[in-house]
Design a protein around this motif. Structure first.
Motif, PDB file in Angstrom:
ATOM      1  N   ASP A 339       0.852  -1.181   0.000  1.00  0.00           N
ATOM      2  CA  ASP A 339       0.000   0.000   0.000  1.00  0.00           C
ATOM      3  C   ASP A 339       0.897   1.244   0.000  1.00  0.00           C
ATOM      4  O   ASP A 339       1.732   1.397   0.891  1.00  0.00           O
ATOM      5  N   PRO A 340       0.761   2.106  -0.997  1.00  0.00           N
ATOM      6  CA  PRO A 340       1.689   3.239  -1.111  1.00  0.00           C
ATOM      7  C   PRO A 340       1.745   4.125   0.132  1.00  0.00           C
ATOM      8  O   PRO A 340       2.813   4.573   0.516  1.00  0.00           O
ATOM      9  N   GLU A 341       0.586   4.337   0.768  1.00  0.00           N
ATOM     10  CA  GLU A 341       0.603   5.206   1.958  1.00  0.00           C
ATOM     11  C   GLU A 341       1.342   4.540   3.104  1.00  0.00           C
ATOM     12  O   GLU A 341       2.110   5.186   3.826  1.00  0.00           O
ATOM     13  N   GLU A 342       1.140   3.258   3.234  1.00  0.00           N
ATOM     14  CA  GLU A 342       1.825   2.520   4.302  1.00  0.00           C
ATOM     15  C   GLU A 342       3.332   2.495   4.044  1.00  0.00           C
ATOM     16  O   GLU A 342       4.145   2.687   4.956  1.00  0.00           O
ATOM     17  N   ILE A 343       3.712   2.260   2.794  1.00  0.00           N
ATOM     18  CA  ILE A 343       5.137   2.208   2.453  1.00  0.00           C
ATOM     19  C   ILE A 343       5.796   3.565   2.680  1.00  0.00           C
ATOM     20  O   ILE A 343       6.916   3.658   3.207  1.00  0.00           O
ATOM     21  N   THR A 344       5.095   4.629   2.323  1.00  0.00           N
ATOM     22  CA  THR A 344       5.633   5.965   2.557  1.00  0.00           C
ATOM     23  C   THR A 344       5.853   6.185   4.056  1.00  0.00           C
ATOM     24  O   THR A 344       6.878   6.722   4.479  1.00  0.00           O
ATOM     25  N   ARG A 345       4.884   5.714   4.859  1.00  0.00           N
ATOM     26  CA  ARG A 345       5.002   5.866   6.308  1.00  0.00           C
ATOM     27  C   ARG A 345       6.190   5.045   6.846  1.00  0.00           C
ATOM     28  O   ARG A 345       6.988   5.531   7.647  1.00  0.00           O
ATOM     29  N   LEU A 346       6.319   3.799   6.348  1.00  0.00           N
ATOM     30  CA  LEU A 346       7.433   2.944   6.800  1.00  0.00           C
ATOM     31  C   LEU A 346       8.770   3.580   6.430  1.00  0.00           C
ATOM     32  O   LEU A 346       9.725   3.549   7.209  1.00  0.00           O
ATOM     33  N   PHE A 347       8.829   4.142   5.226  1.00  0.00           N
ATOM     34  CA  PHE A 347      10.059   4.812   4.793  1.00  0.00           C
ATOM     35  C   PHE A 347      10.385   5.948   5.744  1.00  0.00           C
ATOM     36  O   PHE A 347      11.508   6.076   6.239  1.00  0.00           O
ATOM     37  N   GLN A 348       9.381   6.794   5.969  1.00  0.00           N
ATOM     38  CA  GLN A 348       9.578   7.979   6.800  1.00  0.00           C
ATOM     39  C   GLN A 348      10.056   7.605   8.203  1.00  0.00           C
ATOM     40  O   GLN A 348      11.046   8.155   8.697  1.00  0.00           O
TER      41      GLN A 348
END
Ligand code: BES
Ligand code: MN
Ligand code: MN
Length: 460
Positions: A339-348
């Motif tokens: 999920d792009p939003e989840e991946i962005t959050r994990l990255f951050q």
């Protein structure tokens, strides 16, 4: 479709000349300097759609660039095909690397395109490809052979993540009611190896900013005593892959769907030459995640890539300085079920966690998009596969692509519609690069194949 094919055969030069008119308009969506040109391109397109006899032609303004819409409803009881494409293009720079100006289309032959290719920004992505639908429709209309209803939605913001199309789609569900979405904005394996794209990767795109001292410093007076944000940023980025080229962000792979051994074996049947791949790119060898083939690395596996990195002094000569800030743009290509939003959050979270106390880190999320896999066991897929057989004389191979078209997943969510990705470009067509081109063979083949899809899809 006999009369349609005849019309196409008799009008090939006219079609190319009309595409040239479209390619001359520099509709670069990313750069505000081209806003007038993007608008002009929408107007030009709408005028053309009226000329070929489509109804309800309209330019829908958005908070950004407009959407061009048209339709032909011949009978409410017949199926409806919704064609999607984009008339915006990527910036043409670096301009000096083009052998002829980006917005002055010319035809030249290449090794892969001996019958000629159209060189211009947008030739393949996506003006040349969506225009195949316009010409196929014109041919069917003029021959009285349009077998079903058609709606056309061509947007001007695909290359910047379609920020406003989602709103338009949500607000116009009834208007966009259809049975299938048809898109030509992808590629095929080779001109003698037709393929249908059955998947797209998703995308998470972030920009990171690392700040060290509050101002640029003399690298002799302060060097060795303060964190150099460029040194730190490059270390942090390097740590995002391990020695097997796996991505190290905790949780990154948690939702990745692993393919079965059968599916991987099926994939490996598609013709692919590692040697030719390397030769075309002047590489001694490929590079990627341990345990996966090049084909797999580029389609069914997620990635993390720095797209740009800057900071400090990059001018002539040497300047001894420790910069205050360093930046990078990073894209992550995603696969089902990430999920792009989840991946962005994990990255951050990860990026902030690995930053040493000597710097400050900011992560700015950009656009994203969900991955897509389209079924190969549907009536629509069979209709498309049969169309390829009718024009190429061969069954197309289903292939998952590494690229992204973020809006496709949204179509399915909002409109409840599946998409058929009938792309005719080649990976070597240099989309987004200098000297983008599109083979005349591919342009014509697309125009010829599309009417058969309409015909086959109507026979349900
Ligand atoms: N048409 C491409 C995507 C594409 C190309 C998919 C070839 C499969 C094969 C599209 O215009 C594109 O460039 N998409 C961007 C994403 C967008 C958010 C900027 C991409 O994939 O980088
Ligand atoms: Mn495109
Ligand atoms: Mn593109």
């Amino acid at each position: 479709m006999e009369k349609t094919q005849q019309f196409i055969g008799q009008n090939k030069e006219k079609f190319v000349a009309e595409l040239f008119d479209l390619l001359r308009i520099p509709s670069v969506s990313a750069d505000p300097a081209f806003q007038g040109d993007v608008q002009a391109c929408a107007t030009h397109l709408a005028t053309h759609l009226k000329e070929i006899g489509l109804d309800e032609v309209a330019i829908y303004p958005t908070a950004g660039h407009p959407i061009v819409y048209a339709e032909k409803i011949i009978d409410k009881h017949l199926p409806t095909v919704l064609v999607y494409g984009h008339y915006d293009v990527q910036p043409a720079d670096p301009l000096e690397l083009w052998h002829s100006p980006a917005f002055e289309p010319v035809i030249k032959t290449t090794e892969i395109h001996p019958e000629g290719a159209i060189f211009a920004r947008g030739a393949c992505d996506d003006k040349g490809q969506f225009f195949m639908h316009v010409k196929a429709l014109e041919a069917m209309l003029r021959s009285n052979e349009l077998p079903c209803n058609v709606k056309l939605m061509i947007e001007g913001e695909e290359e910047i993540g379609s920020p406003n199309l989602a709103i338009f789609v949500k607000e116009n569900k009834a208007k966009l009611k259809a049975d299938i979405i048809l898109v030509s904005d992808t590629g095929m394996l080779a001109n003698d190896v037709p393929s249908i794209t059955t998947g797209l990767r998703g995308l998470s795109y972030v920009e990171v900013e690392v700040t060290g001292p509050n101002r640029d410093l003399h690298s002799g007076l302060y060097g060795g005593c303060v964190a150099n944000p460029i040194n730190i940023l490059t270390q942090m980025i390097a740590s995002l892959h391990d020695e097997n080229n796996h991505i190290t962000i905790p949780g990154f792979y948690d939702k990745v769907v692993e393919l079965s051994a059968e599916d991987r074996a099926e994939m490996a049947k598609a013709p692919f030459s590692e040697e030719a791949y390397c030769k075309a790119l002047d590489l001694r060898q490929t590079h990627g995640e341990f345990g996966y083939s090049t084909m797999e690395r580029g389609s069914i596996r997620p990635t993390l890539d720095v797209n740009g990195i800057w900071g400090g002094y990059t001018g002539e000569g040497a300047k001894t300085v420790i910069a205050s800030k360093a930046y990078a743009k990073i894209s992550m290509r995603l696969v089902p079920d990430q999920d792009p939003e989840e991946i962005t959050r994990l990255f951050q979270e990860h990026f902030e966690k690995i930053a040493p106390n000597s710097v400050q880190v900011k992560v700015h999320p950009h656009h994203g998009g969900e991955p897509v896999v389209t079924p190969t066991n549907s009536f629509a897929y069979d209709a498309a596969a049969k169309a390829y057989e009718q024009t190429f004389g061969k069954k197309p191979i289903p292939v998952r692509s590494g690229g992204s078209i973020p809006i496709i997943a949204m179509f399915e969510k909002e409109l409840g519609l599946k998409t058929i990705l009938m792309g005719f470009g080649l990976d070597s067509d240099a989309i987004h690069s200098p000297n983008e081109h599109y083979g005349l063979f591919n342009f014509y083949k697309g125009i010829e194949t599309i009417p058969y899809f309409f015909k086959n899809f109507s026979q349900q």
